[in-house]
Motif scaffolding. Structure first.
Motif, mmCIF file in Angstrom:
data_model
loop_
_atom_site.group_PDB
_atom_site.id
_atom_site.type_symbol
_atom_site.label_atom_id
_atom_site.label_comp_id
_atom_site.label_asym_id
_atom_site.label_seq_id
_atom_site.Cartn_x
_atom_site.Cartn_y
_atom_site.Cartn_z
ATOM 1 N N LYS A 1 -2.835 1.364 2.063
ATOM 2 C CA LYS A 1 -1.561 1.026 2.793
ATOM 3 C C LYS A 1 -1.606 -0.352 2.150
ATOM 4 O O LYS A 1 -1.130 -1.356 1.528
ATOM 5 N N ASP A 2 -3.304 -1.191 1.829
ATOM 6 C CA ASP A 2 -3.460 -2.419 1.363
ATOM 7 C C ASP A 2 -2.576 -2.564 0.298
ATOM 8 O O ASP A 2 -2.471 -3.516 -0.212
ATOM 9 N N SER B 1 7.470 2.954 1.635
ATOM 10 C CA SER B 1 7.790 4.247 1.992
ATOM 11 C C SER B 1 6.316 4.261 2.081
ATOM 12 O O SER B 1 6.680 4.491 1.148
ATOM 13 N N ILE C 1 -0.256 -1.156 -1.376
ATOM 14 C CA ILE C 1 0.896 -1.023 -1.183
ATOM 15 C C ILE C 1 1.128 -2.652 -0.043
ATOM 16 O O ILE C 1 2.520 -3.788 -0.541
ATOM 17 N N LYS C 2 0.548 -3.123 0.469
ATOM 18 C CA LYS C 2 0.943 -4.696 1.385
ATOM 19 C C LYS C 2 0.570 -5.708 0.256
ATOM 20 O O LYS C 2 1.455 -7.110 0.640
ATOM 21 N N LEU D 1 -6.172 7.187 2.253
ATOM 22 C CA LEU D 1 -4.792 6.182 2.989
ATOM 23 C C LEU D 1 -4.926 4.678 3.283
ATOM 24 O O LEU D 1 -3.858 3.486 2.589
ATOM 25 N N GLU D 2 -5.630 4.261 3.966
ATOM 26 C CA GLU D 2 -6.600 2.831 4.189
ATOM 27 C C GLU D 2 -6.443 1.824 3.343
ATOM 28 O O GLU D 2 -5.350 0.750 3.075
#
Length: 165
Positions: A119-120, A148, A122-123, A115-116
């Motif tokens: 998320k990176d 999202s 996506i950023k 997940l982390e």
């Protein structure tokens, strides 16, 4: 003061705070709470009944009078901005022709250990896309890009059983 529910908005927080005070002091009323907040009871009633929007100014004003720490005020401000943007986008999407937008969704099983990193990614994608689109001409339309990632199964809320897709 009550413990902050990270999923609550400020209206819900106020409802819970009034209920807590009423439980501790059975004669405590909406009018007493309004007096404490230094507002008219009809104004507070409209907020609690969802007939009046909770603005950032209202959050700050009530938060000061309830001695909320800055991080809680920030949380409620973020939730308020997010919900306001969501309502605005919903109204826009209802009116916008489908040929003028690109919208897609995907539901996948996710290894939570990744997940982390996701998320990176996506950023980074969001930043790279913004740089690509912004490097063009200064003329054009303004677009909202929204990404999202959130679980849609395997969690419980206080009032809703597990969500089924």
């Amino acid at each position: 003061m009550q413990e902050l529910n990270k999923n609550s908005d400020f209206r819900q927080f106020l409802e819970e705070e009034l209920a807590r005070r009423s439980q501790n002091y059975p004669r405590y009323s909406l009018r007493a709470f309004a007096r404490h907040l230094e507002v008219d009871s009809s104004f507070l009633s409209k907020i609690l009944n969802g007939k009046r929007t909770v603005t950032l100014r209202t959050i700050r004003m009530f938060g000061e009078r309830l001695n909320l720490p800055p991080e809680e005020l920030q949380h409620f401000g973020e939730v308020s901005r997010e919900r306001k943007m969501k309502r605005k986008l919903e109204r826009l999407l209802e009116k916008m022709p489908t040929e003028e937008r690109e919208q897609s969704t995907i539901s996948i099983n996710v290894d939570e250990a990744r997940l982390e990193q996701a998320k990176d990614m996506i950023k980074n994608f969001r930043r790279d896309l913004a740089n690509f689109l912004d490097a063009g001409t200064s003329q054009g339309k303004t677009y909202q890009i929204s990404l999202s990632m959130f679980p849609v199964s395997g969690f419980r809320t206080e009032n809703v059983a597990e969500v089924e897709i």
